[in-house]
Motif scaffolding. Sequence first.
Motif, mmCIF file in Angstrom:
data_model
loop_
_atom_site.group_PDB
_atom_site.id
_atom_site.type_symbol
_atom_site.label_atom_id
_atom_site.label_comp_id
_atom_site.label_asym_id
_atom_site.label_seq_id
_atom_site.Cartn_x
_atom_site.Cartn_y
_atom_site.Cartn_z
ATOM 1 N N TYR A 1 46.714 38.248 32.469
ATOM 2 C CA TYR A 1 45.549 37.952 33.313
ATOM 3 C C TYR A 1 45.530 36.498 33.786
ATOM 4 O O TYR A 1 45.065 36.211 34.889
ATOM 5 N N ALA A 2 46.052 35.605 32.978
ATOM 6 C CA ALA A 2 46.157 34.207 33.411
ATOM 7 C C ALA A 2 47.186 34.074 34.534
ATOM 8 O O ALA A 2 46.922 33.430 35.558
ATOM 9 N N LYS A 3 48.335 34.690 34.365
ATOM 10 C CA LYS A 3 49.410 34.568 35.360
ATOM 11 C C LYS A 3 49.155 35.382 36.618
ATOM 12 O O LYS A 3 49.422 34.914 37.719
ATOM 13 N N ALA A 4 48.658 36.598 36.467
ATOM 14 C CA ALA A 4 48.496 37.488 37.616
ATOM 15 C C ALA A 4 47.245 37.206 38.430
ATOM 16 O O ALA A 4 47.262 37.327 39.651
ATOM 17 N N LEU A 5 46.157 36.823 37.748
ATOM 18 C CA LEU A 5 44.870 36.721 38.442
ATOM 19 C C LEU A 5 44.140 35.403 38.221
ATOM 20 O O LEU A 5 42.987 35.260 38.627
ATOM 21 N N ASP A 6 44.796 34.451 37.560
ATOM 22 C CA ASP A 6 44.213 33.126 37.310
ATOM 23 C C ASP A 6 42.895 33.193 36.528
ATOM 24 O O ASP A 6 42.041 32.322 36.663
ATOM 25 N N LEU A 7 42.728 34.218 35.703
ATOM 26 C CA LEU A 7 41.515 34.335 34.899
ATOM 27 C C LEU A 7 41.628 33.465 33.657
ATOM 28 O O LEU A 7 42.694 33.336 33.074
#
Length: 122
Positions: A21-27
């Motif tokens: 989620y950090a890498k794919a969607l910057d969450l």
Amino acid sequence: MLQFNHFNFNVLDLARSLDFYAKALDLKVVREKEAADGSFRLVYLGDGETGFQLELTWLRDRTEPYNLGECEFHLAFVTDDYEGIHARHARMGCICYENPAMGIYFISDPDGYWIEIVPAKD
């Protein structure tokens, strides 16, 4: 008045999901809760722009993948950098379905949840 607050995905491998989620969607993690006995952990992710959060629930004793049925549900994100985000997801190999006629596509997270990517309207 009612307002949306959060949506939940149960995850098997919390570290892998947080990385995705950090890498794919910057969450980013905005808050966490852990059971005193360590039996579960709730991690809430935010986009830094809205108040909506994605809750990831990890259960210590869960060893089997979750049954998502026919995956006839999804979470959707809108972006003003559709081409750039699409290229990122293509590099990550997480695009699971594209609909060029509608101008959208879907990615799949490590547990098989589908996430729709929609371009911002002009």
